[in-house]
Design a protein around this motif. Structure first.
Motif, PDB file in Angstrom:
ATOM      1  N   GLY A  24      43.187  26.035  39.641  1.00  0.00           N
ATOM      2  CA  GLY A  24      44.275  26.345  38.724  1.00  0.00           C
ATOM      3  C   GLY A  24      44.100  27.638  37.955  1.00  0.00           C
ATOM      4  N   LYS A  25      42.999  28.337  38.194  1.00  0.00           N
ATOM      5  CA  LYS A  25      42.733  29.585  37.482  1.00  0.00           C
ATOM      6  C   LYS A  25      42.889  30.783  38.425  1.00  0.00           C
ATOM      7  N   PRO A  26      43.252  31.935  37.897  1.00  0.00           N
ATOM      8  CA  PRO A  26      43.377  33.124  38.754  1.00  0.00           C
ATOM      9  C   PRO A  26      42.001  33.583  39.225  1.00  0.00           C
ATOM     10  N   VAL A  27      41.866  33.758  40.550  1.00  0.00           N
ATOM     11  CA  VAL A  27      40.596  34.157  41.162  1.00  0.00           C
ATOM     12  C   VAL A  27      40.844  35.340  42.081  1.00  0.00           C
ATOM     13  N   ALA A  28      39.993  36.349  41.997  1.00  0.00           N
ATOM     14  CA  ALA A  28      40.075  37.506  42.883  1.00  0.00           C
ATOM     15  C   ALA A  28      38.730  37.707  43.569  1.00  0.00           C
ATOM     16  N   ILE A  29      38.759  38.030  44.860  1.00  0.00           N
ATOM     17  CA  ILE A  29      37.549  38.265  45.648  1.00  0.00           C
ATOM     18  C   ILE A  29      37.484  39.750  46.019  1.00  0.00           C
ATOM     19  N   LEU A  30      36.299  40.332  45.883  1.00  0.00           N
ATOM     20  CA  LEU A  30      36.121  41.760  46.122  1.00  0.00           C
ATOM     21  C   LEU A  30      35.570  42.044  47.519  1.00  0.00           C
ATOM     22  N   SER A  31      35.766  43.267  47.956  1.00  0.00           N
ATOM     23  CA  SER A  31      35.268  43.721  49.249  1.00  0.00           C
ATOM     24  C   SER A  31      33.787  44.061  49.150  1.00  0.00           C
ATOM     25  N   ASN A  32      33.248  44.640  50.215  1.00  0.00           N
ATOM     26  CA  ASN A  32      31.853  45.074  50.212  1.00  0.00           C
ATOM     27  C   ASN A  32      31.558  45.970  49.020  1.00  0.00           C
ATOM     28  N   ASN A  33      30.362  45.811  48.478  1.00  0.00           N
ATOM     29  CA  ASN A  33      29.929  46.615  47.330  1.00  0.00           C
ATOM     30  C   ASN A  33      30.823  46.445  46.104  1.00  0.00           C
ATOM     31  N   ASP A  34      31.485  45.289  46.014  1.00  0.00           N
ATOM     32  CA  ASP A  34      32.353  44.996  44.867  1.00  0.00           C
ATOM     33  C   ASP A  34      33.353  46.123  44.643  1.00  0.00           C
ATOM     34  N   GLY A  35      33.970  46.557  45.740  1.00  0.00           N
ATOM     35  CA  GLY A  35      34.876  47.694  45.662  1.00  0.00           C
ATOM     36  C   GLY A  35      36.297  47.343  45.272  1.00  0.00           C
ATOM     37  N   CYS A  36      37.051  46.749  46.203  1.00  0.00           N
ATOM     38  CA  CYS A  36      38.478  46.485  45.991  1.00  0.00           C
ATOM     39  C   CYS A  36      38.796  44.996  46.155  1.00  0.00           C
ATOM     40  N   VAL A  37      39.934  44.592  45.624  1.00  0.00           N
ATOM     41  CA  VAL A  37      40.396  43.208  45.744  1.00  0.00           C
ATOM     42  C   VAL A  37      40.913  42.987  47.161  1.00  0.00           C
ATOM     43  N   ILE A  38      40.347  42.013  47.880  1.00  0.00           N
ATOM     44  CA  ILE A  38      40.778  41.738  49.249  1.00  0.00           C
ATOM     45  C   ILE A  38      41.375  40.344  49.406  1.00  0.00           C
ATOM     46  N   SER A  39      41.223  39.504  48.401  1.00  0.00           N
ATOM     47  CA  SER A  39      41.787  38.155  48.459  1.00  0.00           C
ATOM     48  C   SER A  39      41.955  37.647  47.040  1.00  0.00           C
ATOM     49  N   MET A  40      42.935  36.793  46.850  1.00  0.00           N
ATOM     50  CA  MET A  40      43.142  36.236  45.513  1.00  0.00           C
ATOM     51  C   MET A  40      43.917  34.933  45.594  1.00  0.00           C
ATOM     52  N   SER A  41      43.834  34.162  44.540  1.00  0.00           N
ATOM     53  CA  SER A  41      44.562  32.899  44.457  1.00  0.00           C
ATOM     54  C   SER A  41      46.009  33.169  44.085  1.00  0.00           C
ATOM     55  N   ASP A  42      46.847  32.137  44.240  1.00  0.00           N
ATOM     56  CA  ASP A  42      48.264  32.297  43.880  1.00  0.00           C
ATOM     57  C   ASP A  42      48.426  32.660  42.405  1.00  0.00           C
ATOM     58  N   GLU A  43      47.542  32.130  41.569  1.00  0.00           N
ATOM     59  CA  GLU A  43      47.636  32.412  40.129  1.00  0.00           C
ATOM     60  C   GLU A  43      47.400  33.892  39.849  1.00  0.00           C
ATOM     61  N   ALA A  44      46.482  34.514  40.592  1.00  0.00           N
ATOM     62  CA  ALA A  44      46.220  35.945  40.417  1.00  0.00           C
ATOM     63  C   ALA A  44      47.381  36.777  40.961  1.00  0.00           C
ATOM     64  N   LYS A  45      47.985  36.304  42.041  1.00  0.00           N
ATOM     65  CA  LYS A  45      49.141  37.019  42.609  1.00  0.00           C
ATOM     66  C   LYS A  45      50.310  37.039  41.626  1.00  0.00           C
ATOM     67  N   LYS A  46      50.509  35.928  40.914  1.00  0.00           N
ATOM     68  CA  LYS A  46      51.602  35.861  39.946  1.00  0.00           C
ATOM     69  C   LYS A  46      51.403  36.841  38.797  1.00  0.00           C
ATOM     70  N   LEU A  47      50.148  37.182  38.536  1.00  0.00           N
ATOM     71  CA  LEU A  47      49.857  38.160  37.474  1.00  0.00           C
ATOM     72  C   LEU A  47      50.018  39.585  37.975  1.00  0.00           C
ATOM     73  N   GLN A  48      50.408  39.704  39.280  1.00  0.00           N
ATOM     74  CA  GLN A  48      50.695  41.003  39.909  1.00  0.00           C
ATOM     75  C   GLN A  48      49.466  41.910  40.003  1.00  0.00           C
ATOM     76  N   LEU A  49      48.322  41.287  40.221  1.00  0.00           N
ATOM     77  CA  LEU A  49      47.140  42.070  40.567  1.00  0.00           C
ATOM     78  C   LEU A  49      47.320  42.518  42.014  1.00  0.00           C
ATOM     79  N   PRO A  50      47.350  43.814  42.290  1.00  0.00           N
ATOM     80  CA  PRO A  50      47.644  44.270  43.657  1.00  0.00           C
ATOM     81  C   PRO A  50      46.469  44.117  44.614  1.00  0.00           C
ATOM     82  N   PHE A  51      46.776  43.841  45.879  1.00  0.00           N
ATOM     83  CA  PHE A  51      45.752  43.845  46.910  1.00  0.00           C
ATOM     84  C   PHE A  51      45.223  45.264  47.069  1.00  0.00           C
ATOM     85  N   GLY A  52      43.936  45.369  47.291  1.00  0.00           N
ATOM     86  CA  GLY A  52      43.341  46.681  47.456  1.00  0.00           C
ATOM     87  C   GLY A  52      43.064  47.388  46.152  1.00  0.00           C
ATOM     88  N   ALA A  53      43.272  46.716  45.019  1.00  0.00           N
ATOM     89  CA  ALA A  53      43.042  47.348  43.717  1.00  0.00           C
ATOM     90  C   ALA A  53      41.563  47.639  43.513  1.00  0.00           C
TER      91      ALA A  53
END
Length: 421
Positions: A24-53
Motif C-alpha cells: 500500500g506504500k509507494p515503492v520505486a526500484i532503481l537501475s544498476n548503480n542506483d541510477g534511474c527508476v526502472i520499476s515502481m508500484s501503482d502508488e508511486a505511479k499515481k504520484l507521477q514519478l516518471p520512469f527513467g527518473a
C-alpha cells in the motif's frame, strides 16, 4: 487460443512479498548503480514519478512524497521469476518465457475448458505460492493477448485481472480502445509512419490492406497485422542462439587508473565467454568499449572502442580476456574519469561447425580447463573460480546503497519469522 500472464509491478511485488510493510506504500526500484527508476508500484505511479527518473534529481521529490526507494535485487527477482514460470508450466506444456515477468502459453486442446475459471486458477495459484499478483489476457493470437492483458491491467477492480477476447465483437472493441503506439511491436518510428496513414488505434491498423502492409513494411509487421485481425501468424518463440553477446556496465565510482579498468574488463569478458560456452558458440571478433561520465559535463569527455579479430574462433576466457586487456591498453587515456565499460563478442559460430585455420588454433588445454571451471562454478552456484586479475570478492562492483536481503538465494539472509504465543 493463447494466454499471456504478466506479473504486476514485478520488482516492487517481489520486495513486498518479503517485506509486507511495503504493501500500500509507494515503492520505486532503481537501475544498476542506483541510477534511474526502472520499476515502481501503482502508488508511486499515481504520484507521477516518471520512469527513467535519475534518482539524484528526484531524491527530494521521493522524500517529500514518502516514496520508498530500493536498489535492484536481481538475484531475488530472478529466483522469484523462475518460481512463477515453473508454476505456469503446469497449466500448459507449450510455454514461452517472454521476459522476467511475463510468459505466453499456447492453449491447445483446451476447447472443453472453462476459459474464465482457468485463468482464475492461474492467478490464484501464482499468488498463493509466490505472493506475486498477475494479470491474464486470453485471445486467439499472441498480439491480441497483449491487448487483452493491457485491458485487464487497466482496471483491476472491474476485470479482476482477467480479459478474454473470444469473439470478433470483443476483438474490435479492444482494438478500438488500444492506441496505435501501445500495440506490441510498434515503436516510435513505425507509430509515426502509421499515423501518417491515418492509424490512431490498433483497429485502424487492421483496416489497412494486407498487401499494402507487406509492400510497405516487412514480414514482421505483416504478421503483426494478421495477428491483430485474429489470424495467428506469430507462433511461440523458439530458443535460438544469440548472434552477439554483450556485457556492459557502469562503474560504482569513476576510475582514473587503468588497473581497476582492466579488472572490470576481465570480469566482463569472463561473463561473455561463459555465455558463449553455454550456447556452444565461439566468437571471431571482440569489441571493447570505454567511456567517461557523460552526465558530468564539467569534466573532459572521452569515448573509445577497439575491435580485435581472432585468427580462429574461440570461447576461451583466457584467450578473450588477454585480447581485451591489450585492447584496453591501446584506448586508455590518462587523466579521464571513466564511468562505463563494455565487452561485446560477435561473429559467432557453432562450436561443432566452423572453418579451421591451417596456421593457428586454440590451445588444446583451454577446452578441458574451461569445462572444469564451468562445472565447478555451476556446482557451487557462484563464480568461485576466476582469473587472477579479477576481483575475487565481487562479480559486479555496483552501487547498491538501498539493497534488500537476498531472501531466497543466500542462506545467511533467509527471512526470520518471530512467533509469539
Amino acid at each position: 487460443m493463447f494466454a499471456l500472464i504478466d506479473c504486476n509491478n514485478f520488482y516492487a511485488s517481489c520486495e513486498r512479498v518479503f517485506n509486507p510493510n511495503l504493501q500500500g506504500k509507494p515503492v520505486a526500484i532503481l537501475s544498476n548503480n542506483d541510477g534511474c527508476v526502472i520499476s515502481m508500484s501503482d502508488e508511486a505511479k499515481k504520484l507521477q514519478l516518471p520512469f527513467g527518473a535519475p534518482i539524484f534529481k528526484w531524491e527530494q521529490f521521493c522524500k517529500a512524497n514518502n516514496i520508498i526507494v530500493l536498489s535492484s535485487n536481481y538475484p531475488l527477482y530472478g529466483d522469484m521469476s523462475a518460481r512463477v514460470m515453473s508454476i505456469l508450466s503446469d497449466f500448459s506444456p507449450d510455454i514461452e518465457v517472454y521476459s522476467i515477468d511475463e510468459s505466453f502459453l499456447e492453449l491447445k486442446g483446451f476447447e472443453n475448458y472453462n476459459l474464465t475459471e482457468y485463468p482464475t486458477s492461474m492467478r490464484s495459484r501464482v499468488l498463493k505460492w509466490t505472493g506475486i499478483p498477475t494479470c491474464v489476457g486470453i485471445a486467439p493470437t499472441k498480439a491480441l493477448t497483449k491487448v487483452a492483458n493491457k485491458i485487464a491491467r487497466s482496471n483491476l477492480k472491474q476485470s479482476k485481472g482477467i480479459c478474454i477476447i473470444d469473439s470478433d465483437e470483443k476483438r474490435i472493441k479492444a482494438l478500438k480502445w488500444t492506441k496505435i503506439g501501445n500495440v506490441w511491436g510498434i515503436g516510435s518510428r513505425l507509430k509515426k509512419r502509421l499515423q501518417e496513414k491515418g492509424c490512431e488505434t490498433a483497429y485502424d491498423f487492421t483496416q489497412l490492406s494486407s498487401d499494402w502492409v507487406l509492400k510497405n513494411f516487412s514480414i514482421v509487421e505483416w504478421r503483426l497485422h494478421k495477428d491483430l485481425q485474429g489470424i495467428s501468424k506469430i507462433p511461440l518463440g523458439e530458443v535460438s542462439s544469440k548472434k552477439m553477446i554483450a556485457t556492459t556496465r557502469s562503474f560504482e565510482y569513476t576510475y582514473t587508473d587503468i588497473d581497476n579498468i582492466k579488472e572490470r574488463i576481465s570480469t566482463f569478458t569472463a561473463s561473455c565467454a561463459q555465455k558463449l560456452r553455454v550456447q556452444k558458440s565461439s566468437c571471431h571478433m571482440l569489441i571493447v568499449q570505454l567511456s567517461s561520465d557523460r552526465y558530468q559535463k564539467d569534466l573532459e569527455q572521452y569515448s573509445a572502442s577497439k575491435t580485435v579479430v581472432f585468427s580462429y574462433p574461440t570461447d576461451s576466457t583466457l584467450t578473450i580476456s588477454n585480447a581485451a586487456i591489450e585492447a584496453v591498453k591501446t584506448i586508455f587515456k590518462s587523466g579521464i574519469k571513466y564511468k562505463r565499460a563494455g565487452v561485446i563478442v560477435t561473429g559467432l559460430v557453432p562450436n561443432d561447425n566452423f572453418q579451421l585455420n591451417l596456421f593457428s588454433s586454440e590451445n588444446p588445454k583451454h577446452k578441458p580447463l574451461m569445462a572444469a571451471i564451468d562445472k565447478l562454478n555451476s556446482k557451487f552456484k557462484s563464480d568461485k573460480i576466476k582469473l587472477g586479475n579479477q576481483d575475487l570478492k565481487r562479480t559486479w562492483k555496483m552501487r547498491q546503497d538501498r539493497l534488500s536481503p537476498k531472501f531466497t538465494t543466500n542462506i545467511h539472509q533467509i527471512i526470520t519469522v518471530n512467533a509469539t504465543k
